[in-house]
Structures are given as C-alpha cells and as structure tokens.
Enzyme design. Sequence first.
Site, PDB file in Angstrom:
ATOM      1  N   CYS A 143      -6.208   5.186  -6.367  1.00  0.00           N
ATOM      2  CA  CYS A 143      -7.265   6.140  -6.672  1.00  0.00           C
ATOM      3  C   CYS A 143      -8.300   6.202  -5.551  1.00  0.00           C
ATOM      4  O   CYS A 143      -8.363   5.337  -4.680  1.00  0.00           O
ATOM      5  CB  CYS A 143      -7.961   5.774  -7.977  1.00  0.00           C
ATOM      6  SG  CYS A 143      -6.961   6.006  -9.458  1.00  0.00           S
ATOM      7  N   HIS A 195     -13.989   8.488 -10.007  1.00  0.00           N
ATOM      8  CA  HIS A 195     -12.796   7.673  -9.788  1.00  0.00           C
ATOM      9  C   HIS A 195     -11.623   8.510 -10.262  1.00  0.00           C
ATOM     10  O   HIS A 195     -11.452   8.718 -11.464  1.00  0.00           O
ATOM     11  CB  HIS A 195     -12.924   6.387 -10.619  1.00  0.00           C
ATOM     12  CG  HIS A 195     -11.768   5.430 -10.450  1.00  0.00           C
ATOM     13  ND1 HIS A 195     -11.913   4.067 -10.592  1.00  0.00           N
ATOM     14  CD2 HIS A 195     -10.454   5.627 -10.177  1.00  0.00           C
ATOM     15  CE1 HIS A 195     -10.738   3.474 -10.409  1.00  0.00           C
ATOM     16  NE2 HIS A 195      -9.840   4.404 -10.160  1.00  0.00           N
ATOM     17  N   THR A 207     -16.622   0.000  -9.539  1.00  0.00           N
ATOM     18  CA  THR A 207     -15.271   0.435  -9.854  1.00  0.00           C
ATOM     19  C   THR A 207     -14.281  -0.344  -9.010  1.00  0.00           C
ATOM     20  O   THR A 207     -14.635  -0.903  -7.966  1.00  0.00           O
ATOM     21  CB  THR A 207     -15.102   1.953  -9.641  1.00  0.00           C
ATOM     22  OG1 THR A 207     -13.937   2.411 -10.319  1.00  0.00           O
ATOM     23  CG2 THR A 207     -15.002   2.312  -8.163  1.00  0.00           C
TER      24      THR A 207
END
Length: 203
Positions: A48, A65, A43
Amino acid sequence: MNNFEIDPHFSTSYYYDPKFETQAVKVLPGEYYATDSEEMIVTVLGSCVSVCLRDSYSGIGGLNHFLLPHDRSSRDTPLAESARYGVYAMELLINHLLKLGAMRHRFEAKVFGGGKVIKDFTFANVGERNVEFVLAHLKNEGIPIVARDLLNIYPRKVHFFPQTGRVMLKKIHSLHNATLIEREKGYLRQIERKPISGAIDLF
C-alpha cells in the site's frame, strides 16, 4: 479530532502513545485520517501507499492508506481503471482537510510505501502501480512532494505529526508474522467485491 459526521473510511482507532506522549490514531488499509489538532497518525505499509498531506502554514494535515485493486478478469487491467480507488482515497483526504480549514495552494505531500512484500499476490507489481499512480496524481494536482520513501522490499511503519510536518519512518526488515500481509490481502478482496462509495528515518 473533529466533529464532522464520521465517514466509514475515516479512522476512529484512537489511543494514547506513551512513547511519544501524545494522542494518536491508527490508520488501516482503506482508511484515512485528518486533523487540526496536535495528534500523531500511525500506519504500517506493505504494498500500500500513504500520502501524508498537510497545509504547510496552518499545520492541518492527514494521511490516507490505499491499495489499487486488481480486476481478476484481466491481468492487464489499465492503471486508469483501477486508479479510481486511489483517486477516491485522495479526494476523501483532501476534502476533509479543506473542511477543517486547510488551503489547497499550501498543500505539501510526503509519500511512502509501495514495497514488494507479497510474493504470491495476484499481480506482482501492485506496489509499483501504487507508486506510479500517486506520483502522477500529485503532479496533476499541483501538490509538491517534499519527501518520499518508495518501493524496495520492506514494509514501513509511518509516524506522522501534521502540526510540524515531521515523519518518522521505520523500515521493518524482519516480518515475524503474516498480519500485515493478510490485512492487505483482505483489503484487496474487500474492495474488489464492492463498488466505490529497521532504523527510523526522519522526513
């Protein structure tokens, strides 16, 4: 991979990574992935936060996430109100790991993200709010954090290997396009409109 009914938040972005010579899955904002197989989970984080969570004995693990949303009606939205999205992201990941056979008392976490990368966001401290939430939530759940890389100003790319627990983290010092920023902004707008249903570091 597994044969559970696919949750809409469960990533299915599978691919083969020739560099690492392994099956992999990409997790986007608002998604998560859990596995009991030898896979790599990838990711890219801006504001985030991702929690890499695994059973330290079995190697069953996964990654989420998430970004806490902001209620545009008030710039002083209490963390407790907006954190329900983070709680939901954690519950999705934990419940899937338990279905795969993981044991809660053996969970360990590695936490990444919360960078201040979006200068014109509707509220400036979104990364700090994400970090504040996730650290408090894991503490309340009694899940130890064995590694972390949080805050600062850089986006991060995370490669997580649940079977071994290894994480390879690359800080992105030069962002050549707005893909990451627009992806996070789009995710924020999406969850506000609907109710809940560099060098590589090793961790």
